[in-house]
Write a protein that holds these residues in place. Structure first.
Motif, PDB file in Angstrom:
ATOM      1  N   PRO A   1      61.570   4.633 -23.169  1.00 52.18           N
ATOM      2  CA  PRO A   1      60.585   4.898 -24.231  1.00 52.18           C
ATOM      3  C   PRO A   1      61.107   5.739 -25.395  1.00 52.18           C
ATOM      4  CG  PRO A   1      59.538   5.100 -22.086  1.00 52.18           C
ATOM      5  CD  PRO A   1      61.024   4.957 -21.842  1.00 52.18           C
ATOM      6  N   GLU A   2      62.220   6.447 -25.191  1.00 55.38           N
ATOM      7  CA  GLU A   2      62.811   7.251 -26.261  1.00 55.38           C
ATOM      8  C   GLU A   2      63.850   6.472 -27.063  1.00 55.38           C
ATOM      9  OE1 GLU A   2      62.608   8.676 -22.953  1.00 55.38           O
ATOM     10  OE2 GLU A   2      60.641   9.323 -23.632  1.00 55.38           O
ATOM     11  N   GLY A   3      64.149   5.238 -26.661  1.00 57.06           N
ATOM     12  CA  GLY A   3      65.085   4.421 -27.418  1.00 57.06           C
ATOM     13  C   GLY A   3      66.518   4.430 -26.916  1.00 57.06           C
ATOM     14  N   THR A   4      66.737   4.873 -25.675  1.00 56.13           N
ATOM     15  CA  THR A   4      68.072   4.906 -25.088  1.00 56.13           C
ATOM     16  C   THR A   4      68.263   3.709 -24.166  1.00 56.13           C
ATOM     17  OG1 THR A   4      68.076   7.323 -25.168  1.00 56.13           O
ATOM     18  CG2 THR A   4      69.673   6.289 -23.687  1.00 56.13           C
ATOM     19  N   VAL A   5      69.395   3.058 -24.293  1.00 53.71           N
ATOM     20  CA  VAL A   5      69.713   1.937 -23.410  1.00 53.71           C
ATOM     21  C   VAL A   5      70.029   2.497 -22.031  1.00 53.71           C
ATOM     22  CG1 VAL A   5      71.295   0.019 -22.989  1.00 53.71           C
ATOM     23  CG2 VAL A   5      70.585   0.556 -25.334  1.00 53.71           C
ATOM     24  N   THR A   6      69.263   2.074 -21.036  1.00 53.06           N
ATOM     25  CA  THR A   6      69.444   2.610 -19.681  1.00 53.06           C
ATOM     26  C   THR A   6      70.023   1.586 -18.706  1.00 53.06           C
ATOM     27  OG1 THR A   6      67.162   2.077 -19.089  1.00 53.06           O
ATOM     28  CG2 THR A   6      67.582   4.300 -19.957  1.00 53.06           C
ATOM     29  N   HIS A   7      70.012   0.312 -19.084  1.00 49.87           N
ATOM     30  CA  HIS A   7      70.552  -0.724 -18.192  1.00 49.87           C
ATOM     31  C   HIS A   7      71.022  -1.905 -19.028  1.00 49.87           C
ATOM     32  CE1 HIS A   7      70.907  -2.997 -14.413  1.00 49.87           C
ATOM     33  NE2 HIS A   7      70.530  -4.038 -15.143  1.00 49.87           N
ATOM     34  N   ILE A   8      72.175  -2.458 -18.657  1.00 54.43           N
ATOM     35  CA  ILE A   8      72.710  -3.652 -19.316  1.00 54.43           C
ATOM     36  C   ILE A   8      73.094  -4.647 -18.231  1.00 54.43           C
ATOM     37  CG2 ILE A   8      74.548  -4.601 -20.757  1.00 54.43           C
ATOM     38  CD1 ILE A   8      74.733  -1.816 -22.110  1.00 54.43           C
ATOM     39  N   GLU A   9      72.671  -5.877 -18.412  1.00 50.73           N
ATOM     40  CA  GLU A   9      72.971  -6.941 -17.453  1.00 50.73           C
ATOM     41  C   GLU A   9      73.484  -8.165 -18.204  1.00 50.73           C
ATOM     42  OE1 GLU A   9      73.390  -7.988 -13.634  1.00 50.73           O
ATOM     43  OE2 GLU A   9      72.352  -6.140 -14.183  1.00 50.73           O
ATOM     44  N   THR A  10      74.654  -8.653 -17.832  1.00 53.45           N
ATOM     45  CA  THR A  10      75.181  -9.897 -18.388  1.00 53.45           C
ATOM     46  C   THR A  10      75.194 -10.919 -17.269  1.00 53.45           C
ATOM     47  OG1 THR A  10      76.596  -8.669 -19.912  1.00 53.45           O
ATOM     48  CG2 THR A  10      77.106 -10.995 -19.600  1.00 53.45           C
ATOM     49  N   GLY A  11      74.602 -12.090 -17.532  1.00 53.65           N
ATOM     50  CA  GLY A  11      74.480 -13.108 -16.498  1.00 53.65           C
ATOM     51  C   GLY A  11      73.158 -12.943 -15.773  1.00 53.65           C
ATOM     52  N   ALA A  12      72.883 -13.875 -14.864  1.00 51.00           N
ATOM     53  CA  ALA A  12      71.617 -13.816 -14.127  1.00 51.00           C
ATOM     54  C   ALA A  12      71.716 -14.594 -12.838  1.00 51.00           C
ATOM     55  CB  ALA A  12      70.479 -14.382 -14.976  1.00 51.00           C
ATOM     56  N   GLY A  13      70.912 -14.168 -11.888  1.00 50.16           N
ATOM     57  CA  GLY A  13      70.734 -14.903 -10.645  1.00 50.16           C
ATOM     58  C   GLY A  13      69.394 -15.614 -10.706  1.00 50.16           C
ATOM     59  N   ASP A  14      68.807 -15.842  -9.550  1.00 48.53           N
ATOM     60  CA  ASP A  14      67.509 -16.512  -9.520  1.00 48.53           C
ATOM     61  C   ASP A  14      66.406 -15.565 -10.000  1.00 48.53           C
ATOM     62  OD1 ASP A  14      65.962 -15.269  -7.061  1.00 48.53           O
ATOM     63  OD2 ASP A  14      68.017 -15.620  -6.357  1.00 48.53           O
ATOM     64  N   ALA A  15      65.272 -16.128 -10.328  1.00 49.14           N
ATOM     65  CA  ALA A  15      64.170 -15.357 -10.918  1.00 49.14           C
ATOM     66  C   ALA A  15      63.688 -14.233 -10.005  1.00 49.14           C
ATOM     67  CB  ALA A  15      63.014 -16.287 -11.284  1.00 49.14           C
ATOM     68  N   ASP A  16      63.599 -14.485  -8.700  1.00 43.14           N
ATOM     69  CA  ASP A  16      63.134 -13.438  -7.778  1.00 43.14           C
ATOM     70  C   ASP A  16      64.103 -12.258  -7.755  1.00 43.14           C
ATOM     71  OD1 ASP A  16      60.839 -14.866  -7.099  1.00 43.14           O
ATOM     72  OD2 ASP A  16      61.793 -15.815  -5.355  1.00 43.14           O
ATOM     73  N   GLY A  17      65.383 -12.558  -7.692  1.00 42.87           N
ATOM     74  CA  GLY A  17      66.379 -11.489  -7.693  1.00 42.87           C
ATOM     75  C   GLY A  17      66.384 -10.712  -8.997  1.00 42.87           C
ATOM     76  N   MET A  18      66.222 -11.417 -10.116  1.00 40.76           N
ATOM     77  CA  MET A  18      66.206 -10.741 -11.417  1.00 40.76           C
ATOM     78  C   MET A  18      64.937  -9.910 -11.577  1.00 40.76           C
ATOM     79  SD  MET A  18      69.173 -11.539 -12.183  1.00 40.76           S
ATOM     80  CE  MET A  18      69.299 -10.592 -13.681  1.00 40.76           C
ATOM     81  N   PHE A  19      63.815 -10.393 -11.037  1.00 39.92           N
ATOM     82  CA  PHE A  19      62.579  -9.614 -11.077  1.00 39.92           C
ATOM     83  C   PHE A  19      62.801  -8.264 -10.386  1.00 39.92           C
ATOM     84  CE2 PHE A  19      58.680  -8.175  -8.997  1.00 39.92           C
ATOM     85  CZ  PHE A  19      57.846  -8.042 -10.096  1.00 39.92           C
ATOM     86  N   GLU A  20      63.421  -8.286  -9.217  1.00 42.27           N
ATOM     87  CA  GLU A  20      63.686  -7.043  -8.480  1.00 42.27           C
ATOM     88  C   GLU A  20      64.652  -6.145  -9.251  1.00 42.27           C
ATOM     89  OE1 GLU A  20      62.018  -5.988  -5.850  1.00 42.27           O
ATOM     90  OE2 GLU A  20      60.886  -7.867  -5.871  1.00 42.27           O
TER      91      GLU A  20
END
Length: 174
Positions: free
Chosen positions: A144-163
């Protein structure tokens, strides 16, 4: 000897012109972004005709996703996005930045899959240049303060990405 100097000078000026051209076209002038960096503000047209400005969402966690309709991993993770919106409600701003495609292609895709989350159009790569990456999908979670806290390149299935994204959003909100 004189010929070598001229060729060397020609090569130098050709290289210089190429570098200046790449810099003028955007390139990776912003440099890579890392966790802990401040987000880079932008305004972009939305596929639904509105506009999106990142800084308007200060005070919310933001999931910023870069994608394209032809990218199988991008399409594969998308069912996670409506679930994330439902889980977090007003605490989360989710925006998917389409990389390089026209509005008609994006609208057709969104309609075909029934997605209603905001999609920013980036046909010229202006927004993508602010967040350079080696591939898509490319997703950032911003606190909420504008700081990047997580970066993800690529993806797995929707359930795994949801988690995965749920954990990253929880961290950003706390």
């Amino acid at each position: 000897m004189k010929t070598k100097i001229c060729r060397t000078c020609s090569a130098f000026f050709l290289l210089l012109a190429l570098c200046l051209t790449l810099a003028a076209c955007g390139g990776d002038e912003a440099g890579p972004i890392r966790e802990g960096d401040a987000c880079r503000d932008f305004t972009a047209a939305l596929a639904d005709g509105g506009s999106f400005t990142l800084s308007d969402h200060e005070g919310q966690a933001v999931l910023l996703n870069f994608w394209a309709t032809w990218c199988r991993p991008c399409v594969g993770e998308m069912p996670a996005f409506p679930r994330l919106q439902e889980k977090y409600g007003d605490q989360l701003c989710l925006v998917a930045v389409n990389c390089g495609e026209d509005q008609e292609t994006v609208e057709r895709f969104m309609t075909a899959y029934g997605y209603t989350f905001p999609v920013a159009l980036d046909p010229e790569g202006t927004v993508s240049a602010l967040y350079p990456t080696s591939g898509i999908p490319y997703t950032l979670v911003i606190d909420p303060e504008g700081t990047v806290t997580h970066i993800e390149t690529g993806a797995g299935d929707a359930d795994g990405m949801f988690e995965l994204y749920s954990e990253a959003i929880d961290k950003a909100l706390n």
